[in-house]
Design an enzyme around this catalytic site. Sequence first.
Site, PDB file in Angstrom:
ATOM      1  CG  ASP A 270      -3.471 -10.559   1.490  1.00 48.86           C
ATOM      2  OD1 ASP A 270      -2.481 -10.660   2.425  1.00 48.86           O
ATOM      3  OD2 ASP A 270      -3.706 -11.636   0.352  1.00 48.86           O
TER       4      ASP A 270
ATOM      5  NE  ARG B 153       1.376 -10.105   5.147  1.00 53.66           N
ATOM      6  CZ  ARG B 153       0.671 -10.098   5.008  1.00 53.66           C
ATOM      7  NH1 ARG B 153       0.016  -9.645   3.352  1.00 53.66           N
ATOM      8  NH2 ARG B 153      -0.011 -11.391   5.868  1.00 53.66           N
TER       9      ARG B 153
HETATM   10  P1  FDA Z   1      12.925  -6.993  -3.900  1.00 55.47           P
HETATM   11  O1  FDA Z   1      12.196  -7.550  -4.754  1.00 55.47           O
HETATM   12  O2  FDA Z   1      12.205  -5.515  -3.389  1.00 55.47           O
HETATM   13  O3  FDA Z   1      13.873  -7.618  -3.964  1.00 55.47           O
HETATM   14  C1  FDA Z   1      14.921  -7.103  -2.695  1.00 55.47           C
HETATM   15  C2  FDA Z   1      16.500  -7.578  -2.960  1.00 55.47           C
HETATM   16  O4  FDA Z   1      15.930  -9.198  -1.856  1.00 55.47           O
HETATM   17  C3  FDA Z   1      16.957  -8.635  -4.212  1.00 55.47           C
HETATM   18  O5  FDA Z   1      17.791  -7.268  -4.225  1.00 55.47           O
HETATM   19  C4  FDA Z   1      17.371  -9.780  -3.574  1.00 55.47           C
HETATM   20  O6  FDA Z   1      18.613  -9.252  -3.139  1.00 55.47           O
HETATM   21  C5  FDA Z   1      16.430  -9.646  -2.457  1.00 55.47           C
HETATM   22  N1  FDA Z   1      15.630 -10.744  -3.043  1.00 55.47           N
HETATM   23  C6  FDA Z   1      14.101 -10.370  -3.080  1.00 55.47           C
HETATM   24  N2  FDA Z   1      14.065 -11.376  -3.235  1.00 55.47           N
HETATM   25  C7  FDA Z   1      14.394 -13.046  -2.969  1.00 55.47           C
HETATM   26  C8  FDA Z   1      14.297 -14.292  -3.216  1.00 55.47           C
HETATM   27  N3  FDA Z   1      13.420 -15.040  -3.259  1.00 55.47           N
HETATM   28  N4  FDA Z   1      15.786 -14.352  -3.659  1.00 55.47           N
HETATM   29  C9  FDA Z   1      16.674 -13.761  -2.664  1.00 55.47           C
HETATM   30  N5  FDA Z   1      16.706 -12.994  -2.868  1.00 55.47           N
HETATM   31  C10 FDA Z   1      15.526 -12.509  -3.179  1.00 55.47           C
HETATM   32  N6  FDA Z   1       2.431  -6.732  -2.520  1.00 55.47           N
HETATM   33  C11 FDA Z   1       1.223  -6.645  -1.902  1.00 55.47           C
HETATM   34  O7  FDA Z   1       1.108  -5.398  -2.831  1.00 55.47           O
HETATM   35  N7  FDA Z   1       0.280  -6.646  -1.582  1.00 55.47           N
HETATM   36  C12 FDA Z   1       0.094  -7.623  -0.121  1.00 55.47           C
HETATM   37  O8  FDA Z   1      -0.616  -8.170   0.433  1.00 55.47           O
HETATM   38  C13 FDA Z   1       1.720  -8.038  -0.507  1.00 55.47           C
HETATM   39  N8  FDA Z   1       1.406  -9.090   0.793  1.00 55.47           N
HETATM   40  C14 FDA Z   1       2.968  -9.721   1.305  1.00 55.47           C
HETATM   41  C15 FDA Z   1       2.807 -10.918   1.976  1.00 55.47           C
HETATM   42  C16 FDA Z   1       3.986 -11.512   2.344  1.00 55.47           C
HETATM   43  C17 FDA Z   1       4.941 -12.355   3.745  1.00 55.47           C
HETATM   44  C18 FDA Z   1       5.437 -10.954   1.099  1.00 55.47           C
HETATM   45  C19 FDA Z   1       6.369 -11.171   1.847  1.00 55.47           C
HETATM   46  C20 FDA Z   1       5.605 -10.405   0.528  1.00 55.47           C
HETATM   47  C21 FDA Z   1       4.060  -9.762   0.857  1.00 55.47           C
HETATM   48  N9  FDA Z   1       3.815  -8.377  -0.944  1.00 55.47           N
HETATM   49  C22 FDA Z   1       2.731  -7.483  -0.779  1.00 55.47           C
HETATM   50  C23 FDA Z   1       4.460  -8.940  -2.249  1.00 55.47           C
HETATM   51  C24 FDA Z   1       5.926  -7.124  -1.572  1.00 55.47           C
HETATM   52  O9  FDA Z   1       5.170  -5.683  -1.786  1.00 55.47           O
HETATM   53  C25 FDA Z   1       6.667  -7.261  -2.278  1.00 55.47           C
HETATM   54  O10 FDA Z   1       6.388  -7.150  -4.184  1.00 55.47           O
HETATM   55  C26 FDA Z   1       8.058  -8.547  -2.730  1.00 55.47           C
HETATM   56  O11 FDA Z   1       7.661  -8.961  -1.260  1.00 55.47           O
HETATM   57  C27 FDA Z   1       8.970  -7.857  -2.865  1.00 55.47           C
HETATM   58  O12 FDA Z   1       8.952  -7.469  -2.801  1.00 55.47           O
HETATM   59  P2  FDA Z   1      10.935  -7.680  -1.452  1.00 55.47           P
HETATM   60  O13 FDA Z   1      10.931  -6.426  -0.433  1.00 55.47           O
HETATM   61  O14 FDA Z   1      10.521  -9.333  -0.439  1.00 55.47           O
HETATM   62  O15 FDA Z   1      12.122  -7.338  -1.726  1.00 55.47           O
END
Ligand code: FDA
Length: 307
Positions: free
Chosen positions: A134, A184
């Site tokens: 991570d 990732r």
């Molecule tokens: P974001 O939070 O930007 O949301 C964008 C849109 O997606 C929202 O407006 C909504 O429409 C939709 N959405 C998001 N979450 C939703 C939900 N729960 N339900 C419904 N809709 C939703 N970070 C890090 O710094 N180091 C790491 O090692 C990791 N590892 C990691 C592993 C995995 C498998 C994942 C999925 C994420 C990480 N992260 C991480 C976290 C990552 O950096 C980030 O903070 C989160 O995934 C949130 O960003 P998103 O791209 O998911 O959507």
Amino acid sequence: MILEAISKNFFLYLSNNKLLDRLAKRFGTSFGADKIVGGETFSQAIPLIKQLNHDGLQVTVDHLGEFVESEAESRKRCQEGVETIQAIAHHQLDSEMSLKLTSLGLDISKELVMENMERVLEEAAKYDITVTIDMEDSSRCEPTLEIYKALKEKHANLGTVIQSYLYRSNDYVDELQAYDPYLRLVKGAYKESGKVAFVDKQEVDANLKRLIEKNLLNGHYTAVGSHDDAMIDFTKKLVREHGISKDQFEFQMLYGMRNQTQSELVKEGYTVRVYLPYGEDWYGYFMRRLAERPANIAFAVKGMFKK
Ligand code: FDA
């Protein structure tokens, strides 16, 4: 917008509070955290992994814990990692493993963290299990990548994470291309200053798309770690246009998030991996998830009263 920013900063601030971390350990995950954490022990997580596998989902388990301050504690974490790998193999679970280098002594010495990682990777290689490092806050990013590169020379079964909110993320992906990286790609979850990271969410999103495109078009295995439809749709369109095989990428989402989207992607024939954290040190992880999305707060509060 302003409220969202205040709430994000508040929960990110709480995520570093050591007193609350200790209190959380006493009360356990039943205060809503069990909706997104697989349990306080690996045995509690096993039935969840079996169910996810049964539903066509692959898993990466993460033994929660960061900021280990003593060598003895880092060796204990290493031993727990080795035992988790053995349990994955023993129970024939379709699961990889994720871990944080601070839990294996990154803040203590490079020699220590390398030694612990070698042990974990040698055990994982016996069962063909991939381990993903991570990515933590920006101060640990470059030391983490240095260790990734040194280990990747010897261990094929190793991945890491690049966060698109960092200005230097494009350079990092470029530097890693020579290592046939399993990356990732995520937006990033820590509180970072405008000196090192984009503040504007649109720039973070646009940059994630650039990183996905670069790693995929260079032929390297790519895990798109996002719940965002915009990122998922972008990836689907990109792979379609460039004839990229479904074997070269996967979608990854956190346990408990977007369950329906996960199953729809599986039905469409994509590989979907669920990141399932477990362990007593769930507090920092839980707070970062609350910071990410106000809807997660309502979700957790509901969980507290459903018992
Ligand atoms: P974001 O939070 O930007 O949301 C964008 C849109 O997606 C929202 O407006 C909504 O429409 C939709 N959405 C998001 N979450 C939703 C939900 N729960 N339900 C419904 N809709 C939703 N970070 C890090 O710094 N180091 C790491 O090692 C990791 N590892 C990691 C592993 C995995 C498998 C994942 C999925 C994420 C990480 N992260 C991480 C976290 C990552 O950096 C980030 O903070 C989160 O995934 C949130 O960003 P998103 O791209 O998911 O959507």
